[in-house]
Scaffold this active site. Sequence first.
Site, mmCIF file in Angstrom:
data_model
loop_
_atom_site.group_PDB
_atom_site.id
_atom_site.type_symbol
_atom_site.label_atom_id
_atom_site.label_comp_id
_atom_site.label_asym_id
_atom_site.label_seq_id
_atom_site.Cartn_x
_atom_site.Cartn_y
_atom_site.Cartn_z
ATOM 1 C CE1 TYR A 112 -3.754 2.428 0.520
ATOM 2 C CE2 TYR A 112 -2.483 3.258 2.381
ATOM 3 C CZ TYR A 112 -3.530 3.388 1.498
ATOM 4 O OH TYR A 112 -4.359 4.486 1.581
ATOM 5 C CD GLU A 148 -8.900 7.674 3.871
ATOM 6 O OE1 GLU A 148 -8.884 7.685 5.114
ATOM 7 O OE2 GLU A 148 -7.924 7.315 3.180
ATOM 8 C CD1 TRP A 193 -4.646 2.470 5.778
ATOM 9 C CD2 TRP A 193 -6.785 3.085 5.572
ATOM 10 N NE1 TRP A 193 -5.006 2.300 4.469
ATOM 11 C CE2 TRP A 193 -6.309 2.676 4.313
ATOM 12 C CE3 TRP A 193 -8.104 3.507 5.696
ATOM 13 C CZ2 TRP A 193 -7.108 2.685 3.176
ATOM 14 C CZ3 TRP A 193 -8.916 3.515 4.563
ATOM 15 C CH2 TRP A 193 -8.410 3.106 3.318
#
Length: 209
Positions: free
Chosen positions: A28, A50, A58
Amino acid sequence: MDTPGLTTDAAGHSHCSWRTSAPEYPRYHDHEWGVPVADDVQLYEKICLEGFQAGMAWITILRKRDSFRQAFDGFDFRRVAQYGEADIERLMQDPGIVRNRAKIVSTINNARRACELVDETGSLARWLWAFEPGPEERPATVDLAYWAANPTSSASVRLSKALKKRGWTFVGPTTMYALMQAMGMVNDHLEGCVCRQQIEDLRRQFKRP
């Protein structure tokens, strides 16, 4: 010794230290975070994820991302906009996603708002990228102290207010700053991270919609 906020891999390359905090993060960090995005469906997905991340780590969302995509029809916002109460109940029973009713309802609401915005302006990407901060709004260098102290920006505040005015939800300034980082509107790879210049090159080559 590693520079604060950076780690060095076996090949001698420095990266943002969060890259090593979970097995999913290297890919990522190296290939997605900060890469400029102009696809409307991808941008809608990023806004929604988000929003789901608010109040959570996250990594939790990243690990569930494939399940989110399956549950929400690949984040095709025109399809999600048609969801009704039966879909909300279906999603609330899906263990692969974050089963938060308010965030699920928000995702459906935001799909409808995305349809309105695209029908009005022609492109979600074009509308979002108009909020890209100018050089005068960005620091000359980015370090860990700056990033930790600035989870929002004047540009993310403007974006948040504009989306809320249009009826979007779960789009606060901090969430929108995270979106701006993720979609490449800002480059917050730390100074010294090998990806920082790579992202700068991509941003320089990127054709704004």
